[in-house]
Each structure stands twice: as structure tokens, then as C-alpha cells.
Design an enzyme around this catalytic site. Structure first.
Site, short mmCIF file in Angstrom:
data_model
loop_
_atom_site.label_atom_id
_atom_site.label_comp_id
_atom_site.label_asym_id
_atom_site.label_seq_id
_atom_site.Cartn_x
_atom_site.Cartn_y
_atom_site.Cartn_z
N ASP A 102 0.86 -1.19 0.00
CA ASP A 102 0.00 0.00 0.00
C ASP A 102 0.89 1.24 0.00
O ASP A 102 1.73 1.41 0.90
CB ASP A 102 -0.90 -0.05 1.25
CG ASP A 102 -2.06 0.92 1.17
OD1 ASP A 102 -1.94 1.96 0.49
OD2 ASP A 102 -3.10 0.64 1.80
N ASP A 157 -3.31 7.49 -3.01
CA ASP A 157 -3.22 6.30 -2.16
C ASP A 157 -3.58 5.10 -3.05
O ASP A 157 -4.66 5.08 -3.64
CB ASP A 157 -4.25 6.51 -1.03
CG ASP A 157 -4.25 5.44 0.04
OD1 ASP A 157 -3.46 4.50 -0.05
OD2 ASP A 157 -5.07 5.58 0.98
N HIS A 207 -11.86 6.07 1.86
CA HIS A 207 -11.93 7.34 2.57
C HIS A 207 -11.72 8.53 1.65
O HIS A 207 -11.02 8.44 0.66
CB HIS A 207 -10.85 7.36 3.67
CG HIS A 207 -9.51 6.89 3.18
ND1 HIS A 207 -8.51 7.74 2.80
CD2 HIS A 207 -9.02 5.63 2.95
CE1 HIS A 207 -7.46 7.04 2.38
NE2 HIS A 207 -7.75 5.75 2.45
N HIS A 221 -7.57 10.81 5.93
CA HIS A 221 -8.91 10.29 6.13
C HIS A 221 -9.88 11.44 6.34
O HIS A 221 -10.01 11.96 7.44
CB HIS A 221 -8.95 9.28 7.29
CG HIS A 221 -8.27 8.00 6.94
ND1 HIS A 221 -8.94 6.86 6.58
CD2 HIS A 221 -6.96 7.69 6.85
CE1 HIS A 221 -8.08 5.90 6.29
NE2 HIS A 221 -6.86 6.38 6.44
N GLU A 252 -11.04 1.20 -1.43
CA GLU A 252 -10.16 0.06 -1.12
C GLU A 252 -10.89 -1.16 -0.56
O GLU A 252 -10.94 -1.35 0.64
CB GLU A 252 -9.01 0.48 -0.21
CG GLU A 252 -9.37 1.25 1.04
CD GLU A 252 -8.11 1.67 1.81
OE1 GLU A 252 -7.22 0.84 2.01
OE2 GLU A 252 -8.05 2.84 2.22
N GLU A 280 -6.65 -1.05 -4.26
CA GLU A 280 -7.01 0.34 -3.98
C GLU A 280 -6.59 1.28 -5.09
O GLU A 280 -5.52 1.12 -5.69
CB GLU A 280 -6.32 0.79 -2.67
CG GLU A 280 -6.64 2.23 -2.26
CD GLU A 280 -6.05 2.62 -0.91
OE1 GLU A 280 -5.03 2.03 -0.51
OE2 GLU A 280 -6.61 3.53 -0.26
#
Ligand code: MN
Ligand code: MN
Length: 297
Positions: free
Chosen positions: A86, A97, A157, A165, A190, A281
Site C-alpha cells: 500500500d 493512495d 476514505h 482520512h 479500497e 485500492e
């Protein structure tokens, strides 16, 4: 309209994060030191003119998230493992992300496939006004159609400048929420798929931290916390990134600061039924006419 400058920063971060991930994906092999993977990814991001938005997470088998290599870590990729990498990059605080799973055994491919298809289904449904519950429902039904469970206490998020977040979350299961996505918002989607219980639980270990408050810190610790704030703001970091300002027992000091509430410690998350976990993700921008994936390979 999303600010042109913000868009440029997001795309730059997206390119750095996705290329770093793509590059490490084909290098990961049994016996590879986890420190080598983290440092490769983080340095790749820096070489692209961005900064890591959080330490590279490597989560193996029943570990779902929040493990990163610490100073002196001797761990290596185990044989026949299911590895999640990640990666986060930011430029001026605009964050991308992205994560993917690597199956070092053919046995895990259906699980990885389930998380990938769930991500694809959610992204295909994104447009302004779509409900987060619709996305959760799509993720859940896709993962279940392959015979697995989504992890229901992990979610995607919203991303905001220097905020990993944001206030809205994207669930991995159907919910009763009436919240919807709006144009120009940025989200990390994700899905996590498992053959276990469908829940994660905190382990006792923490290797990733975030600035909280200097209130209960002693004078010399406050100086340390000020440096941490200047360097990372409220973005996550790890002992490897502060060894210059905390020489010696770096990780124990960070754990101590988390115990007094000066830092937040992210505990390593493990699947409650010791099931295997796959994650996929991407980071997306909600556009007038649909979606822009800024982390596509
Ligand atoms: Mn991530
Ligand atoms: Mn994320």
C-alpha cells in the site's frame, strides 16, 4: 471546478504512487527483506519529485494493514505468501493512495481477483450523486459472488490536502447511509476480501504514527513534536523517517509518545479469523461526467 493547481498536484502524486507500486510489484519475491521494499518504494516516490504520504505498508497473509518495516527489521517475504503493498505519495499535501496484492501462490489468485473486481465495480459506478451505500453494496456483492467476505470494519476514505482520512468513508459493505459523493471530491476506494471472519482487529504492535498534541509532553519532547509537525503535519510517519532527530531507541520513544497521547499509534490490523486478506485500492476524483482514476498503472 476543481482548482487547476490542485489537479496538477493530485495527478503528479498519482503518477508517483502508482509507478512506485508498479515497479516494486514485479520485484517482490520470497526471501526479499521488507526494509528493502519499503525503502525502494519511498525513494522511488522521492525520485519522482513527491514525498511519501505515509510509510509503505506491507501486509502479509492474515495481516490486513498498518505494518511497515522498522529500524533493524530482519523480516523477509515468506514463501507462498499473499502480500499487500500500500503506497501513498503527496505533492504539496495532495495525496494519492494506491494498493495491490501479490499472490506468491496460485491458490490465492481467486481472492486477489475478488478484491480487484470489487474495486472495478465501485469505480465504474462513481459519478456525482452516487450514494456511498451503493458503492458499499457493489463491493460486498462482488466479493461475495466469488465466495469470499469483504472486511466490514475497513473502508475507503475521502482525501483532502494533508488529510488522509476525510469526513466521508466508502464502506466495503451495504449500509443505510444516505451520504453521496459530490463533484470534485477525491476518494481512495479500497475493498478488502478475505476467507476469514470479515473483520479486522488491533494487534499490540504499532510501527506507524501520526502527530496529535504536545499537551502532555515534556519540554524536550515538545521540541521533538514541533519538528515532527513541521516535517509531516498530520500525515503518518515511522521510526525510519525520524532516526536523525531521535537517535538510538527511536521506536520505543515513538511508542512512549503515543502512550501519553502526543502521537497516534496505528496498530497493525489482523484478520479476526486468521483468514487470508487481499486488498486493491485506487484514488479517484469525482468528475462532472464520471470519474478520473489518478493512480492507474
Ligand atoms: Mn492505501
Ligand atoms: Mn487508503
Amino acid at each position: 471546478m476543481i482548482d487547476e493547481e490542485a489537479l496538477r498536484c493530485l495527478r503528479k502524486a498519482g503518477k508517483a504512487a502508482s509507478q512506485a507500486l508498479k515497479s516494486i510489484m514485479c520485484k517482490v519475491h520470497e526471501g526479499m527483506p521488507l526494509t528493502e521494499i519499503c525503502e525502494y518504494v519511498e525513494n522511488y516516490i522521492r525520485s519522482m519529485g513527491c514525498e511519501p504520504a505515509f510509510p509503505c505498508n506491507i501486509s502479509i497473509n492474515h495481516v490486513a494493514a498498518h505494518y511497515t518495516s522498522y529500524i533493524g527489521d530482519q523480516s523477509v517475504i515468506p514463501p507462498r505468501s499473499l502480500v499487500k503493498i500500500d503506497v501513498g505519495a503527496h505533492f504539496n499535501g495532495f495525496i494519492a493512495d494506491v494498493a495491490a496484492s501479490i499472490a506468491l501462490s496460485d491458490d490465492y489468485e481467486p481472492l486477489v481477483h475478488a478484491s480487484e473486481k470489487a474495486l472495478e465495480a465501485a469505480i465504474n459506478a462513481i459519478k456525482p450523486g452516487v450514494k456511498i451505500s451503493t458503492l458499499g453494496s457493489l463491493i460486498e456483492s462482488t466479493i461475495k459472488s466469488f465466495g469470499f467476505k469483504p472486511i466490514r470494519n475497513l473502508s475507503g476514505h475521502m482525501l483532502k490536502q494533508y488529510t488522509l482520512h476525510g469526513e466521508k468513508s466508502i464502506p466495503n459493505v451495504a449500509t443505510s447511509s444516505s451520504v453521496s459523493l459530490e463533484v470534485d471530491e477525491v476518494y481512495a476506494i479500497e475493498p478488502f476480501a478475505t476467507n476469514g471472519a470479515g473483520l479486522v482487529t488491533d494487534s499490540s504492535e504499532a510501527y506507524i504514527f501520526r502527530y496529535l498534541s504536545p499537551k502532555k509532553a515534556k519540554k524536550f519532547e515538545r521540541e521533538l513534536l514541533a519538528t515532527i509537525w513541521n516535517r509531516f503535519r498530520s500525515l503518518p510517519f515511522c521510526d525510519r523517517w525520524v532516526r536523525d532527530i531521535i537517535p538510538g531507541e527511536t521506536l520505543p520513544k515513538l511508542i512512549e509518545l503515543s502512550h501519553i497521547g502526543s502521537l497516534y499509534g496505528y496498530h497493525v490490523l489482523v484478520e479476526r479469523g486468521r483468514g487470508l486478506v487481499a486488498q486493491s485500492e485506487h484514488t479517484v476524483i469525482v468528475c462532472e461526467d464520471g470519474v478520473e482514476v489518478i493512480t492507474s498503472f
